[in-house]
Write a protein that holds these residues in place. Structure first.
Motif, PDB file in Angstrom:
ATOM      1  N   GLU A  16       0.818  -1.214   0.000  1.00 32.89           N
ATOM      2  CA  GLU A  16       0.000   0.000   0.000  1.00 32.89           C
ATOM      3  C   GLU A  16       0.852   1.264   0.000  1.00 32.89           C
ATOM      4  N   VAL A  17       2.032   1.205   0.615  1.00 33.43           N
ATOM      5  CA  VAL A  17       2.902   2.391   0.675  1.00 33.43           C
ATOM      6  C   VAL A  17       3.964   2.359  -0.423  1.00 33.43           C
ATOM      7  N   GLY A  18       3.817   1.444  -1.379  1.00 37.89           N
ATOM      8  CA  GLY A  18       4.699   1.433  -2.538  1.00 37.89           C
ATOM      9  C   GLY A  18       5.932   0.565  -2.424  1.00 37.89           C
ATOM     10  N   VAL A  19       6.019  -0.235  -1.359  1.00 39.79           N
ATOM     11  CA  VAL A  19       7.142  -1.169  -1.207  1.00 39.79           C
ATOM     12  C   VAL A  19       6.707  -2.521  -1.763  1.00 39.79           C
ATOM     13  N   PRO A  20       7.391  -3.070  -2.789  1.00 39.45           N
ATOM     14  CA  PRO A  20       6.908  -4.277  -3.478  1.00 39.45           C
ATOM     15  C   PRO A  20       7.135  -5.567  -2.699  1.00 39.45           C
ATOM     16  N   ALA A  21       6.493  -5.680  -1.556  1.00 39.82           N
ATOM     17  CA  ALA A  21       6.683  -6.850  -0.697  1.00 39.82           C
ATOM     18  C   ALA A  21       6.099  -8.107  -1.327  1.00 39.82           C
ATOM     19  N   SER A  22       4.913  -8.005  -1.931  1.00 43.21           N
ATOM     20  CA  SER A  22       4.299  -9.176  -2.563  1.00 43.21           C
ATOM     21  C   SER A  22       5.123  -9.645  -3.760  1.00 43.21           C
ATOM     22  N   LEU A  23       5.722  -8.702  -4.465  1.00 44.95           N
ATOM     23  CA  LEU A  23       6.569  -9.067  -5.603  1.00 44.95           C
ATOM     24  C   LEU A  23       7.816  -9.800  -5.126  1.00 44.95           C
ATOM     25  N   SER A  24       8.405  -9.334  -4.035  1.00 42.84           N
ATOM     26  CA  SER A  24       9.572 -10.013  -3.459  1.00 42.84           C
ATOM     27  C   SER A  24       9.220 -11.440  -3.069  1.00 42.84           C
ATOM     28  N   SER A  25       8.040 -11.609  -2.489  1.00 42.22           N
ATOM     29  CA  SER A  25       7.589 -12.943  -2.089  1.00 42.22           C
ATOM     30  C   SER A  25       7.343 -13.826  -3.311  1.00 42.22           C
ATOM     31  N   ALA A  26       6.750 -13.256  -4.368  1.00 43.26           N
ATOM     32  CA  ALA A  26       6.481 -14.022  -5.587  1.00 43.26           C
ATOM     33  C   ALA A  26       7.777 -14.513  -6.227  1.00 43.26           C
ATOM     34  N   ILE A  27       8.811 -13.682  -6.175  1.00 41.93           N
ATOM     35  CA  ILE A  27      10.109 -14.072  -6.741  1.00 41.93           C
ATOM     36  C   ILE A  27      10.690 -15.253  -5.967  1.00 41.93           C
ATOM     37  N   GLN A  28      10.553 -15.219  -4.642  1.00 41.18           N
ATOM     38  CA  GLN A  28      11.071 -16.321  -3.826  1.00 41.18           C
ATOM     39  C   GLN A  28      10.272 -17.605  -4.061  1.00 41.18           C
ATOM     40  N   ASP A  29       8.968 -17.454  -4.260  1.00 40.67           N
ATOM     41  CA  ASP A  29       8.111 -18.630  -4.446  1.00 40.67           C
ATOM     42  C   ASP A  29       8.198 -19.210  -5.856  1.00 40.67           C
ATOM     43  N   HIS A  30       8.626 -18.379  -6.829  1.00 37.71           N
ATOM     44  CA  HIS A  30       8.660 -18.816  -8.227  1.00 37.71           C
ATOM     45  C   HIS A  30      10.025 -18.503  -8.840  1.00 37.71           C
ATOM     46  N   PRO A  31      11.028 -19.349  -8.569  1.00 39.01           N
ATOM     47  CA  PRO A  31      12.374 -19.126  -9.112  1.00 39.01           C
ATOM     48  C   PRO A  31      12.394 -19.055 -10.643  1.00 39.01           C
ATOM     49  N   ALA A  32      11.352 -19.606 -11.284  1.00 34.64           N
ATOM     50  CA  ALA A  32      11.304 -19.574 -12.749  1.00 34.64           C
ATOM     51  C   ALA A  32      11.296 -18.150 -13.293  1.00 34.64           C
ATOM     52  N   LEU A  33      10.876 -17.185 -12.462  1.00 35.87           N
ATOM     53  CA  LEU A  33      10.873 -15.797 -12.910  1.00 35.87           C
ATOM     54  C   LEU A  33      12.287 -15.300 -13.192  1.00 35.87           C
ATOM     55  N   ARG A  34      13.282 -15.883 -12.521  1.00 37.06           N
ATOM     56  CA  ARG A  34      14.680 -15.497 -12.741  1.00 37.06           C
ATOM     57  C   ARG A  34      15.323 -16.302 -13.873  1.00 37.06           C
ATOM     58  N   GLN A  35      14.702 -17.406 -14.242  1.00 37.66           N
ATOM     59  CA  GLN A  35      15.342 -18.352 -15.169  1.00 37.66           C
ATOM     60  C   GLN A  35      15.068 -17.943 -16.622  1.00 37.66           C
ATOM     61  N   VAL A  36      16.032 -17.252 -17.184  1.00 36.06           N
ATOM     62  CA  VAL A  36      15.914 -16.755 -18.563  1.00 36.06           C
ATOM     63  C   VAL A  36      17.068 -17.298 -19.389  1.00 36.06           C
ATOM     64  N   VAL A  37      16.730 -18.040 -20.436  1.00 32.67           N
ATOM     65  CA  VAL A  37      17.746 -18.527 -21.360  1.00 32.67           C
ATOM     66  C   VAL A  37      17.727 -17.609 -22.573  1.00 32.67           C
TER      67      VAL A  37
END
Length: 323
Positions: A16-37
């Protein structure tokens, strides 16, 4: 259960205050977001050269014009889709045609088509040695002439119809042939080993970065590569949901895939640099090790500028073959 609820509530407060906490959590839960060939793959095929003019193109296809990014933003209390024309993106790559461009056969480094898989070979010498050995029994002027007389060689002589291409970020000359790949590669191999000039004079299509457009694009956006595995949509949906929770503006489109690349399980994401939420997300992506496409773009431009400085006009010797 209570701990999870408390964590979820805490993330919501930060979002709500503009800190992407849910996005940080999504990245930890879905490592595939980092996996780019997505990397440079130099082979004997021009179809493996990255097509940077397609950066940011929408998945909507032909109905989305080049240079228009598609994304989501918070507008009047609603999180809705948005189209953003980006001048720097529309002129990122410029083209020019050079009529009667002259080079030597040995300067051709890739081919556009072949019955064999050119992508399996790092260069045309390797392709000739491994796939055209049956044509290399006569390393001589006569053997060279025999190869060039093949009816599918359409790049040599006064009536050449095959054209050439060159991409500034790659630098190599590519023959856009329709056939005769094996005989051409064999002819090139023999000419190189016999040091016999074989001039090619035909149309060259050049594709180069506009340096000002590159600078403007990187001034306007942080650009990252985001994994988007086609076999599992949960990662991408989690990403979109996290952006929605923080109500951050973002745009998403294609990476500059090569024409021959079929495993396109990643996208380019554009974040506005003059937006506080987007800047925080960019900092998070850097911290988490996401590929910075702005930096990749700068490195590709450096290749082009270096090639431009070192390119010299060469005068080729007349062919000894009377062609």
């Amino acid at each position: 259960m209570l701990k999870q609820m408390a964590q979820s509530f805490y993330r919501s407060v930060l979002d709500e205050v503009g800190v992407p906490a849910s996005l940080s959590s999504a990245i930890q839960d879905h490592p595939a977001l980092r996996q780019v060939v997505f990397g440079e793959k130099k082979t004997a095929s021009s179809r493996d050269i990255q097509q940077w003019e397609n950066l940011g193109r929408s998945a909507r296809g032909l109905d989305a014009p080049q240079g228009v990014l598609v994304g989501w933003t918070d507008t009047q209390g609603s999180y809705a889709s948005i189209d953003l024309p980006v001048t720097a993106l529309s002129r990122l790559v410029t083209t020019r045609t050079v009529e009667q461009f002259t080079c030597d056969i040995t300067e051709i480094e890739t081919l556009g088509a072949a019955k064999s898989n050119l992508s399996e070979y790092s260069n045309l010498d390797e392709f000739a040695e491994q796939r055209c050995a049956n044509l290399l029994g006569d390393i001589s002027k006569e053997g060279l002439l025999k190869m060039l007389e093949h009816d599918q060689i359409r790049s040599v002589g006064a009536n050449a119809t095959d054209t050439l291409s060159r991409y500034g970020w790659d630098g190599r000359l590519n023959l856009l042939n329709e056939g005769g790949a094996h005989h051409f590669a064999a002819a090139r191999y023999i000419a190189k080993h016999m040091d016999i000039p074989v001039p090619i004079c035909t149309t060259l299509h050049e594709y180069v970065f506009d340096p000002l457009a590159v600078a403007q694009l990187n001034q306007q956006f942080d650009i990252f590569a985001i994994g988007d595995p086609a076999h599992d949509a949960r990662a991408h949906l989690a990403l979109q949901d996290a952006f929605k929770k923080v109500r951050a503006t973002f745009f998403i489109g294609s990476l500059p895939w090569s024409a021959g690349d079929h495993a396109r399980d990643a996208s380019a994401i554009f974040l506005l640099k003059n937006d506080r939420k987007s800047e925080r997300i960019a900092d998070l992506f850097r911290k988490e090790g996401f590929m910075d496409l702005g930096q990749v773009l700068e490195s590709k431009l450096a290749v082009q500028l270096s090639a431009t400085k070192t390119t010299r006009v060469r005068s080729h010797q007349p062919s000894e073959l009377g062609m």
